[in-house]
Enzyme design. Structure first.
Site, PDB file in Angstrom:
ATOM      1  N   GLU A  91     -37.926   3.264   9.925  1.00  0.00           N
ATOM      2  CA  GLU A  91     -38.617   2.621   8.556  1.00  0.00           C
ATOM      3  C   GLU A  91     -38.103   3.191   7.445  1.00  0.00           C
ATOM      4  O   GLU A  91     -38.489   2.497   6.536  1.00  0.00           O
ATOM      5  CB  GLU A  91     -40.043   2.876   8.632  1.00  0.00           C
ATOM      6  N   GLU A 122     -37.141  15.806  28.939  1.00  0.00           N
ATOM      7  CA  GLU A 122     -37.652  16.659  27.651  1.00  0.00           C
ATOM      8  C   GLU A 122     -37.583  18.274  28.162  1.00  0.00           C
ATOM      9  O   GLU A 122     -37.702  18.987  27.538  1.00  0.00           O
ATOM     10  CB  GLU A 122     -39.293  16.630  27.611  1.00  0.00           C
TER      11      GLU A 122
END
Length: 303
Positions: A91, A122
């Site tokens: 963004e 992960e």
């Protein structure tokens, strides 16, 4: 290697994984009552963030200092935490006209992990180091490891590797005494407590992480001169809505008539900050751009 029993023992100590007996029959409640309960839980998150504001502000000031020297802001996380980092990074270009390489989101398992879980990604510190090496990390960069538990190897590995390279490191977690905070120069632990659904850290923990990431990116960009007051003067007008917003921002900043705004924006190549300076200082586009360059992009200083 961490065994299954070791992992179980670790999870048992985490506030974000705690079981809440009082909610054990939540599925028997009406939909409205569940919604009220969930809303009440969410309402506690801003207070938890507020308790960590000094640590957040210190991390932001350090980040802005490095970015002013040309450094990058890099988020690194797995699962929900990684997705939130990628979201915040994505963004920044339309909001602050940053280069896509200036704020980067890394998620364990790569871009496909945004929509599909990548098993085991992960758990690898080495994968995090390799992802950072792919960016050519430097000492001017900032790496934010994000993990609700504060124990995710990918996030900790990213912070440890970045710190070895001299980069600024921030560890954002939702448990006190986390390994992630300990590994980072700036540890931010927003303790939101046990979740409505046991261990579902996309809920309160995810909300807390989103709020803190909003602060890190937004306030850093304010410090870098990407705003004029509370106006997004570096917004990139990449669609009709943003073009309309650009005209509105210039109008709010200058009070100029529509035709003057349209002319200034056209001569400025659509650059809002340049157009505002042209109108307020009464200069042409080349002069405005030169002033902005001298002021390192800070419109208030250029004025």
């Amino acid at each position: 290697m961490t065994t299954y029993s070791d992992l179980q023992a670790q999870l048992a100590t985490l506030t974000t994984e705690a079981f809440r007996p009082e909610l054990a029959e939540i599925d028997r409640l009406s939909t409205l009552d569940i919604a009220r309960t969930m809303n009440g839980e969410d309402a506690t998150v801003p207070a938890a963030v507020r308790d960590r504001l000094p640590a957040i502000a210190a991390a932001i000031d350090a980040t802005a200092e490095r970015m002013a020297r040309g450094g990058r802001l890099v988020y690194a996380g797995a699962g929900t935490a990684g997705r939130l980092g990628v979201l915040d990074a994505s963004e920044c270009p339309p909001t602050f006209n940053t280069d896509p390489s200036q704020v980067v989101g890394l998620i364990a398992g790569g871009p496909s992990a945004m929509v599909t879980a990548v098993e085991g990604a992960e758990d690898s510190k080495e994968l995090a180091a390799a992802d950072l090496d792919g960016l050519g990390l430097t000492a001017d960069d900032t790496v934010v490891g994000i993990s609700a538990s504060g124990r995710t190897p990918y996030a900790i590995g990213a912070v440890e590797h970045a710190r070895r390279l001299g980069a600024l490191t921030i560890g954002l977690s939702c448990n006190a005494g986390s390994g992630l905070a300990a590994a980072a120069e700036h540890g931010i632990e927003v303790v939101v407590g046990p979740e409505l659904l046991t261990g579902s850290t996309r809920l309160k923990a995810g909300t807390a992480q989103k709020l803190v990431l909003n602060m890190i990116s937004t306030i850093t960009m304010i410090r870098l001169g990407k705003t004029y007051g509370n106006l997004m003067v570096d917004v990139r007008a990449s669609n009709e809505k943003l073009q309309a917003r650009s005209r509105r921002i210039v109008a709010l900043a200058t009070g100029a008539p529509d035709q003057r705004i349209e002319t200034a924006l056209a001569e400025a190549g659509g650059e809002v900050k340049t157009a505002i300076l042209m109108i307020l200082a009464g200069v042409d586009a080349p002069t405005a751009n030169a002033r902005l360059g001298h002021a390192r992009g800070h419109l208030r200083a250029a004025l």
